[in-house]
Design an enzyme around this catalytic site. Structure first.
Site, PDB file in Angstrom:
ATOM      1  N   ARG A  60       8.248   3.829   8.186  1.00 17.19           N
ATOM      2  CA  ARG A  60       8.788   3.229   7.852  1.00 17.19           C
ATOM      3  C   ARG A  60      10.270   2.547   8.997  1.00 17.19           C
ATOM      4  NH1 ARG A  60      12.366   5.708   2.834  1.00 17.19           N
ATOM      5  NH2 ARG A  60      10.540   7.448   3.407  1.00 17.19           N
ATOM      6  N   GLU A  97      15.074  16.264   4.454  1.00 17.50           N
ATOM      7  CA  GLU A  97      15.207  16.212   3.543  1.00 17.50           C
ATOM      8  C   GLU A  97      14.944  16.643   2.425  1.00 17.50           C
ATOM      9  OE1 GLU A  97      17.043  12.623   0.928  1.00 17.50           O
ATOM     10  OE2 GLU A  97      18.282  13.331  -0.622  1.00 17.50           O
TER      11      GLU A  97
HETATM   12  C1  PRP Z   1      12.312   9.210   6.031  1.00 18.76           C
HETATM   13  C2  PRP Z   1      12.898   7.985   6.709  1.00 18.76           C
HETATM   14  C3  PRP Z   1      13.202   8.547   8.092  1.00 18.76           C
HETATM   15  C4  PRP Z   1      13.254   9.756   7.454  1.00 18.76           C
HETATM   16  C5  PRP Z   1      15.023  10.249   7.272  1.00 18.76           C
HETATM   17  O1  PRP Z   1       9.974   9.434   6.551  1.00 18.76           O
HETATM   18  O2  PRP Z   1      11.878   7.058   6.587  1.00 18.76           O
HETATM   19  O3  PRP Z   1      11.945   8.557   8.906  1.00 18.76           O
HETATM   20  O4  PRP Z   1      12.568  10.120   6.696  1.00 18.76           O
HETATM   21  O5  PRP Z   1      14.845  11.970   7.365  1.00 18.76           O
HETATM   22  P1  PRP Z   1      16.085  12.640   7.576  1.00 18.76           P
HETATM   23  O6  PRP Z   1      17.709  11.588   8.448  1.00 18.76           O
HETATM   24  O7  PRP Z   1      16.465  13.553   7.061  1.00 18.76           O
HETATM   25  O8  PRP Z   1      14.823  12.687   8.960  1.00 18.76           O
HETATM   26  P2  PRP Z   1       9.800   9.683   5.723  1.00 18.76           P
HETATM   27  O9  PRP Z   1       9.391  11.442   6.995  1.00 18.76           O
HETATM   28  O10 PRP Z   1      10.086  10.521   4.230  1.00 18.76           O
HETATM   29  O11 PRP Z   1       8.308   9.473   6.522  1.00 18.76           O
HETATM   30  P3  PRP Z   1       7.509   8.275   5.331  1.00 18.76           P
HETATM   31  O12 PRP Z   1       8.776   6.869   6.546  1.00 18.76           O
HETATM   32  O13 PRP Z   1       6.069   7.856   6.109  1.00 18.76           O
HETATM   33  O14 PRP Z   1       8.296   7.239   4.537  1.00 18.76           O
HETATM   34  N1  ADE Z   2      14.326   9.801   3.746  1.00 22.91           N
HETATM   35  C1  ADE Z   2      15.514  10.454   3.275  1.00 22.91           C
HETATM   36  N2  ADE Z   2      15.216  11.199   2.529  1.00 22.91           N
HETATM   37  C2  ADE Z   2      15.212   9.632   1.026  1.00 22.91           C
HETATM   38  C3  ADE Z   2      16.154   9.243   0.221  1.00 22.91           C
HETATM   39  N3  ADE Z   2      17.382   9.624  -0.520  1.00 22.91           N
HETATM   40  N4  ADE Z   2      15.639   7.602  -0.235  1.00 22.91           N
HETATM   41  C4  ADE Z   2      14.541   6.552   0.551  1.00 22.91           C
HETATM   42  N5  ADE Z   2      13.955   7.641   1.976  1.00 22.91           N
HETATM   43  C5  ADE Z   2      14.302   8.876   2.315  1.00 22.91           C
END
Ligand code: PRP
Ligand code: ADE
Length: 172
Positions: A60, A97
């Protein structure tokens, strides 16, 4: 009345697992006015900062960092999930998370002394962002600041980032 960036986010309960309130950024991007407002506010937050390189975190972070890099005339460097980059990499593992992951970047992507902006859509626990900062510093770069469109304040990710400068546009 002018809409806020926050108002473009959709919130989904119990995704991807029970108990998680998922803040869906695709609904910001899916509205031309929402996307423009988000980019404009992100640019405003870092106005005047000295930056050499802009990093975006898969997936993202890729929705925002290249737009910022293009607008500011700076190089964009992708931080990817493990196993995707073809050349020599540095890597870092972290807790999410929900779940755990490893990220990587090309070892030649940062030169010693580069001032690096680290961009992602959202900070939750801060683990992903901290892992990216560790890689930047391993390569001799300096973290200029972090820029997130959204921050889940109840998870205290900002504390994990300690004394680094952290910008977020929307707080949930
Ligand atoms: C989400 C978001 C951040 C990360 C934040 O990505 O886009 O990169 O989690 O979480 P944190 O602060 O607890 O480390 P995700 O790993 O879900 O992957 P994606 O971008 O591929 O959806
Ligand atoms: N990445 C980690 N936690 C998230 C949340 N609650 N919503 C969207 N993106 C996330």
């Amino acid at each position: 009345m002018k809409k806020t960036v926050e108002s473009y986010f959709k919130t989904i309960a119990d995704f991807p697992t029970e108990g998680i309130l998922f803040r869906d950024v695709t609904s910001v991007l899916g509205d031309a006015d929402g996307f423009k407002l988000a980019i404009d506010e992100m640019l405003g937050a870092i106005d005047g900062e000295a930056i050499d390189v802009i990093i975006g975190i898969e997936a993202r972070g890729f929705m925002f960092a290249p737009v910022l890099a293009y607008t500011l005339g700076k190089p964009f460097v992708p931080v990817r999930k493990a196993g995707k980059l073809p050349r020599e990499t540095v890597s870092a593992t972290y807790a999410l998370e929900y779940g755990e992951a490893s990220i990587e970047m090309h070892a030649d992507a940062i030169s010693p002394g580069d001032r690096v902006l680290i961009v992602d859509d959202l900070i939750a626990t801060g683990g992903t962002a901290k892992a990216a900062a560790n890689m930047v510093e391993e390569l001799g770069g300096k973290v200029a600041s972090f820029l997130f469109l959204a921050e889940l304040t109840y998870l205290d990710g900002r504390e994990v980032l300690g004394d680094y400068k952290v910008h977020s546009i929307v707080e949930f």
